[in-house]
Design an enzyme around this catalytic site. Structure first.
Site, PDB file in Angstrom:
ATOM      1  N   TRP A   1     -10.934   2.013   0.739  1.00 43.40           N
ATOM      2  CA  TRP A   1     -10.440   0.642   0.633  1.00 43.40           C
ATOM      3  C   TRP A   1     -11.165  -0.277   1.611  1.00 43.40           C
ATOM      4  O   TRP A   1     -11.566  -1.390   1.255  1.00 43.40           O
ATOM      5  CB  TRP A   1      -8.942   0.625   0.854  1.00 43.40           C
ATOM      6  CG  TRP A   1      -8.230  -0.674   0.681  1.00 43.40           C
ATOM      7  CD1 TRP A   1      -7.168  -1.112   1.418  1.00 43.40           C
ATOM      8  CD2 TRP A   1      -8.465  -1.710  -0.294  1.00 43.40           C
ATOM      9  NE1 TRP A   1      -6.738  -2.344   0.982  1.00 43.40           N
ATOM     10  CE2 TRP A   1      -7.517  -2.737  -0.071  1.00 43.40           C
ATOM     11  CE3 TRP A   1      -9.398  -1.876  -1.326  1.00 43.40           C
ATOM     12  CZ2 TRP A   1      -7.478  -3.899  -0.835  1.00 43.40           C
ATOM     13  CZ3 TRP A   1      -9.360  -3.041  -2.088  1.00 43.40           C
ATOM     14  CH2 TRP A   1      -8.417  -4.038  -1.851  1.00 43.40           C
TER      15      TRP A   1
ATOM     16  N   GLY B   1      -1.605  -5.693  -3.101  1.00 44.41           N
ATOM     17  CA  GLY B   1      -1.645  -5.911  -4.540  1.00 44.41           C
ATOM     18  C   GLY B   1      -2.208  -4.715  -5.275  1.00 44.41           C
ATOM     19  O   GLY B   1      -2.555  -3.693  -4.667  1.00 44.41           O
TER      20      GLY B   1
ATOM     21  N   THR C   1      -4.718  -2.586  -6.498  1.00 48.96           N
ATOM     22  CA  THR C   1      -6.152  -2.433  -6.237  1.00 48.96           C
ATOM     23  C   THR C   1      -6.542  -0.970  -6.138  1.00 48.96           C
ATOM     24  O   THR C   1      -6.050  -0.261  -5.252  1.00 48.96           O
ATOM     25  CB  THR C   1      -6.524  -3.126  -4.909  1.00 48.96           C
ATOM     26  OG1 THR C   1      -5.633  -2.668  -3.877  1.00 48.96           O
ATOM     27  CG2 THR C   1      -6.406  -4.642  -5.022  1.00 48.96           C
TER      28      THR C   1
ATOM     29  N   ALA D   1      -9.748   1.054  -5.062  1.00 47.63           N
ATOM     30  CA  ALA D   1     -10.919   0.690  -4.269  1.00 47.63           C
ATOM     31  C   ALA D   1     -12.209   0.722  -5.079  1.00 47.63           C
ATOM     32  O   ALA D   1     -13.053  -0.168  -4.949  1.00 47.63           O
ATOM     33  CB  ALA D   1     -11.027   1.623  -3.059  1.00 47.63           C
TER      34      ALA D   1
ATOM     35  N   LYS E   1       6.028   0.938  -2.783  1.00 47.38           N
ATOM     36  CA  LYS E   1       5.472   1.364  -4.068  1.00 47.38           C
ATOM     37  C   LYS E   1       4.767   2.714  -3.946  1.00 47.38           C
ATOM     38  O   LYS E   1       4.703   3.473  -4.931  1.00 47.38           O
ATOM     39  CB  LYS E   1       4.536   0.297  -4.637  1.00 47.38           C
ATOM     40  CG  LYS E   1       3.305  -0.014  -3.796  1.00 47.38           C
ATOM     41  CD  LYS E   1       2.113   0.858  -4.123  1.00 47.38           C
ATOM     42  CE  LYS E   1       0.959   0.626  -3.171  1.00 47.38           C
ATOM     43  NZ  LYS E   1      -0.198   1.487  -3.496  1.00 47.38           N
TER      44      LYS E   1
ATOM     45  N   ASP F   1       1.535  -3.927  -8.089  1.00 45.83           N
ATOM     46  CA  ASP F   1       1.031  -2.738  -7.409  1.00 45.83           C
ATOM     47  C   ASP F   1       1.777  -1.493  -7.855  1.00 45.83           C
ATOM     48  O   ASP F   1       1.190  -0.409  -7.998  1.00 45.83           O
ATOM     49  CB  ASP F   1       1.180  -2.937  -5.897  1.00 45.83           C
ATOM     50  CG  ASP F   1       0.143  -2.150  -5.095  1.00 45.83           C
ATOM     51  OD1 ASP F   1      -0.638  -1.410  -5.699  1.00 45.83           O
ATOM     52  OD2 ASP F   1       0.126  -2.297  -3.864  1.00 45.83           O
TER      53      ASP F   1
ATOM     54  N   THR G   1      -0.022   1.926  -9.435  1.00 44.82           N
ATOM     55  CA  THR G   1      -0.030   3.201  -8.726  1.00 44.82           C
ATOM     56  C   THR G   1       0.958   4.207  -9.291  1.00 44.82           C
ATOM     57  O   THR G   1       0.877   5.393  -8.953  1.00 44.82           O
ATOM     58  CB  THR G   1       0.263   2.994  -7.226  1.00 44.82           C
ATOM     59  OG1 THR G   1       1.495   2.294  -7.086  1.00 44.82           O
ATOM     60  CG2 THR G   1      -0.830   2.211  -6.567  1.00 44.82           C
TER      61      THR G   1
ATOM     62  N   SER H   1      -4.460   6.990  -8.501  1.00 48.18           N
ATOM     63  CA  SER H   1      -3.599   6.771  -7.346  1.00 48.18           C
ATOM     64  C   SER H   1      -3.412   8.070  -6.574  1.00 48.18           C
ATOM     65  O   SER H   1      -3.007   9.086  -7.138  1.00 48.18           O
ATOM     66  CB  SER H   1      -2.226   6.247  -7.807  1.00 48.18           C
ATOM     67  OG  SER H   1      -1.269   6.378  -6.778  1.00 48.18           O
TER      68      SER H   1
ATOM     69  N   ASN I   1      -1.153   8.712  -4.395  1.00 46.05           N
ATOM     70  CA  ASN I   1       0.260   9.067  -4.321  1.00 46.05           C
ATOM     71  C   ASN I   1       0.778   9.606  -5.650  1.00 46.05           C
ATOM     72  O   ASN I   1       1.525  10.581  -5.686  1.00 46.05           O
ATOM     73  CB  ASN I   1       1.065   7.837  -3.878  1.00 46.05           C
ATOM     74  CG  ASN I   1       0.729   7.409  -2.466  1.00 46.05           C
ATOM     75  OD1 ASN I   1       1.123   8.035  -1.499  1.00 46.05           O
ATOM     76  ND2 ASN I   1      -0.044   6.339  -2.345  1.00 46.05           N
TER      77      ASN I   1
ATOM     78  N   VAL J   1      -5.935   9.722   2.802  1.00 45.69           N
ATOM     79  CA  VAL J   1      -4.511   9.760   3.132  1.00 45.69           C
ATOM     80  C   VAL J   1      -3.683   9.242   1.968  1.00 45.69           C
ATOM     81  O   VAL J   1      -3.987   8.196   1.390  1.00 45.69           O
ATOM     82  CB  VAL J   1      -4.235   8.894   4.380  1.00 45.69           C
ATOM     83  CG1 VAL J   1      -2.731   8.833   4.678  1.00 45.69           C
ATOM     84  CG2 VAL J   1      -4.995   9.444   5.574  1.00 45.69           C
TER      85      VAL J   1
END
Length: 331
Positions: free
Chosen positions: A12, A132, A134, A136, A187, A240, A244, A250, A252, A275
């Site tokens: 990011w 927001g 995104t 990367a 989120k 967002d 995600t 994503s 997560n 992470v």
């Protein structure tokens, strides 16, 4: 604002450096790892975190002192490391350098939001929040993206938007940084829950329900912290969350998917260099909600999963066994 420093050279941070250059600004990227800085400077690419994306005009450093004198700094280190980096950065900043928070999370040790952490370590600096929907890689490649840029001082938000915005990166300004922060943090937790649903094969109906009821939890927490519901319905909240909670891009969501398939958290994390903020944020959000008297059963369920307090089946049964209730939570 002609020079933008970016603190954190993950995917990011690297994408934001490319965005700043695309907007015509000087961009210097601080990397913790020497090999990352060397890759960017020698080869024009971040081979470790964003391979295959050329970074024309972006320079990198491992010395925080090199960021002194920049017109604005984007703080893009992971949430749980932000305090330490800000503490190390403090001796090198002069004057009211605007700081843009780009990490999404809540500090686990203190339960404080990222803006509170930065205000403690770097007092007197103007603070804004960039959040927001995104990914990367898409931002780095210049694909169309819209974000929220929030600051208590709307003129600061407008100046920052003008500095980094462009035809493919569209910042929308708001004066509700609290709502933007809570949306970005929560989120990630909800995305883990939606990944579990997909990995467990519970269907699209269940994922849609989780997104909707999870949004209600997000709004309740934001309002309790002083944010506005309308902000949560915008790019930094609903936008967002949609992104995600529905894509394997994503970190997560993909982590939740693996959990839903029966893999252990330790095995999943051992394979990753980047992470997944939702793991620590799940516990931080749940503890914060408890202190505020806010009901957040989905986030609490995710916290139980990542802490190993409950298994997948027990967690799902617990959520599905909750009493029927009126559909409230967005007021």
């Amino acid at each position: 604002m002609q020079s933008i420093g970016i603190v954190g050279a993950g995917a990011w941070g690297t994408a934001l450096a490319a965005t700043a250059r695309r907007a015509g600004r000087r961009a210097l990227l601080w990397a913790r790892e020497a090999e990352v800085a060397q890759s960017i400077n020698a080869q024009g690419v971040n081979a470790a975190f964003l391979p295959g994306v050329p970074l024309e005009g972006v320079r990198a450093t491992t010395d925080l002192a090199d960021l002194s004198g920049f017109d604005a700094l984007l703080l893009v280190v992971p949430a749980q490391f932000l305090r330490g980096v800000c503490h190390a950065l403090a001796p090198h900043l002069r004057g009211p350098t605007p700081l843009v928070l780009c990490a999404k999370g809540i500090e686990l040790a203190s339960g404080k939001m990222m803006s509170d952490v930065v205000a403690e370590e770097l007092p007197g600096k103007p603070i804004a929040v960039l959040s927001g929907p995104t990914f990367a890689i898409e931002v780095a490649r210049g694909l169309p993206t819209a974000v929220t840029l929030a600051a208590k001082d709307p003129e600061l938000a407008k100046r920052l938007a003008a500095a980094i915005g462009g035809t493919s990166f569209r910042p929308y300004v708001t004066d509700d940084p609290v709502g933007a922060e809570i949306g970005g943090a929560t989120k990630n937790v909800l995305a883990i829950a939606c990944g579990v649903v997909e990995g467990k094969g519970l269907g699209d109906n269940a994922r849609a329900a989780l997104i909707t009821r999870g949004l209600a939890e997000l709004v309740r927490l934001a309002v309790a912290k002083g944010g506005r519901p309308a902000t949560c319905m915008g790019l930094s909240g609903l936008g967002d969350l949609i992104l995600t909670a529905s894509s394997m891009q994503s970190r997560n969501y993909s982590l939740g998917f693996a959990l839903g398939q029966g893999r252990s958290l330790s095995d999943i994390l051992s394979e990753r260099r980047s992470v997944a903020e939702g793991v620590d944020t799940a516990r931080a959000v749940t503890e914060l909600a408890a202190r505020l008297g806010i009901e957040m059963p989905i986030c609490q369920a995710v916290a139980g999963l990542v802490l190993g307090a409950k298994g997948i089946d027990e967690t799902i049964t617990g959520l599905l066994s909750r009493p029927f209730a009126m559909e409230l939570g967005f007021e």
